[in-house]
Design an enzyme around this catalytic site. Structure first.
Site, PDB file in Angstrom:
ATOM      1  N   TYR A  31      40.847  37.367  49.103  1.00 44.84           N
ATOM      2  CA  TYR A  31      40.126  36.100  49.010  1.00 44.84           C
ATOM      3  C   TYR A  31      38.835  36.296  48.234  1.00 44.84           C
ATOM      4  CZ  TYR A  31      36.617  37.424  52.532  1.00 44.84           C
ATOM      5  OH  TYR A  31      35.584  38.034  53.198  1.00 44.84           O
ATOM      6  N   LYS A 147      38.459  42.899  48.794  1.00 44.58           N
ATOM      7  CA  LYS A 147      38.103  41.763  49.655  1.00 44.58           C
ATOM      8  C   LYS A 147      39.378  41.168  50.242  1.00 44.58           C
ATOM      9  CE  LYS A 147      34.735  37.937  49.340  1.00 44.58           C
ATOM     10  NZ  LYS A 147      33.888  38.317  50.454  1.00 44.58           N
ATOM     11  N   GLU A 179      27.049  48.524  54.795  1.00 45.72           N
ATOM     12  CA  GLU A 179      26.773  47.144  54.394  1.00 45.72           C
ATOM     13  C   GLU A 179      26.742  46.266  55.631  1.00 45.72           C
ATOM     14  OE1 GLU A 179      29.903  45.416  51.974  1.00 45.72           O
ATOM     15  OE2 GLU A 179      31.459  46.402  53.142  1.00 45.72           O
ATOM     16  N   LEU A 203      31.969  46.560  49.933  1.00 43.84           N
ATOM     17  CA  LEU A 203      32.446  45.570  48.971  1.00 43.84           C
ATOM     18  C   LEU A 203      31.417  45.508  47.840  1.00 43.84           C
ATOM     19  CD1 LEU A 203      34.640  43.247  48.608  1.00 43.84           C
ATOM     20  CD2 LEU A 203      32.712  41.745  49.084  1.00 43.84           C
TER      21      LEU A 203
END
Ligand code: PDD
Length: 285
Positions: A31, A147, A179, A203
């Site tokens: 996505y 992702k 993250e 990411l």
């Protein structure tokens, strides 16, 4: 609200996929979330590039022309849904619907393509007071650079954050900060901007990339090198970045104050530079 599913414009409430969809069964899909203001998309090229890479990495075959259609459809939806203010644009592609076996379905199984748009109120109030975060073990797999819709560790972490009154959860893997649950994390340490380097454990955020670019252009010293929870005690600033939050200062982590306890000048400068960079699409509040 209108949305788009597998070649058709449909009411968002009526957009349904079969229970055999591999996104539903296995989280087998990827996505993107991008943002628009005034009907146009922020950093579109980077989002398209990341989606294309992720499809390739997960071996989901979607033609380049289908990705181009998703972009056209996004603009159509923004217009038809009259979203000329701030809005989020959501793209999801799964490996399609097929009888449930773990291995890939037969060649020719058509990927499921979904595009939605939604109005959004940007978190300017949080930016003014500064966000609060908790740290939590990073229990995710070793392909966080893709992702995918496999977001269970992220949702569990965010729920823990919200239950403890925080805005974001910061993942810690092997003693270093990777993250956030839905963001990238930066610190200002010894006058230097620090963030985890690109690796399978983070990411590569579009906002992160833009922030690194504008920081470099502003002459800031930038080091893509992991830092540790212990380092936070001497960090003058901490912030996270994402498509929804842009640059969001963090003023407290696990109950401990960061820097002055107020949003700091580096985050403010980078936020301003970020807005300028993506304007006129995104306007300052
Ligand atoms: N999430 N890291 C993770 C794990 C994320 O989920 C996100 C964004 C980011 C920031 O990426 P970007 O700057 O490209 O938005 C980093 C989106 C917004 C989401 O899942 O809703």
């Amino acid at each position: 609200m209108r949305s788009y599913l597998n070649g058709k414009f449909v009411d968002a409430d009526a957009a349904v996929v079969p229970v055999t969809d591999r996104g539903f069964m296995f989280g087998d899909g990827v996505y993107e979330v991008t943002r628009s203001a005034g009907g146009d998309l922020i950093e579109l090229t980077r989002h398209v590039r990341r989606l294309t890479r992720n499809l390739r990495e997960m071996a989901i075959s979607l033609r380049e022309s289908d990705v181009a259609t998703m972009v056209d459809v996004s603009r159509t939806l923004l217009r038809d849904n009259r979203l000329d203010g701030d809005a989020l644009v959501y793209w999801q592609v799964t490996r399609g619907a097929a009888p449930r076996v773990h291995q890939f379905p037969p060649v020719g199984t058509v990927p499921t393509v979904y595009v939605a748009t939604m109005p959004v109120t940007l978190p300017h109030a949080v930016r003014t007071r500064g966000a609060v975060a908790i740290t939590t073990p990073d229990i995710r797999w070793a392909r966080c650079d893709v992702k995918t819709v496999n977001l269970l560790p992220n949702t569990l972490a965010k729920q823990r954050a919200v239950e403890s009154g925080a805005d974001e959860a910061i993942f810690v893997r092997d003693g270093t900060i990777t993250e956030g649950a839905s963001s990238n994390v930066f610190a200002v340490l010894d006058g230097e901007l620090r963030t985890h380097p690109r690796s399978p454990y983070i990411l590569p955020g579009v906002t992160r990339d833009v922030v690194l670019e504008v920081a470099g252009e502003a002459g800031m010293s930038v080091r893509e090198e992991p830092f540790r929870p212990d380092d936070l005690a001497r960090a003058s600033e901490l912030f996270f970045t994402s498509t929804f939050n842009d640059v969001m200062p963090i003023v407290r982590v696990d109950g401990r104050t960061i820097g002055s306890g107020r949003p700091g000048p580096v985050a403010q400068q980078l936020y301003a530079a970020f807005l300028e960079r993506v304007s006129p699409v995104a306007a300052a509040p």
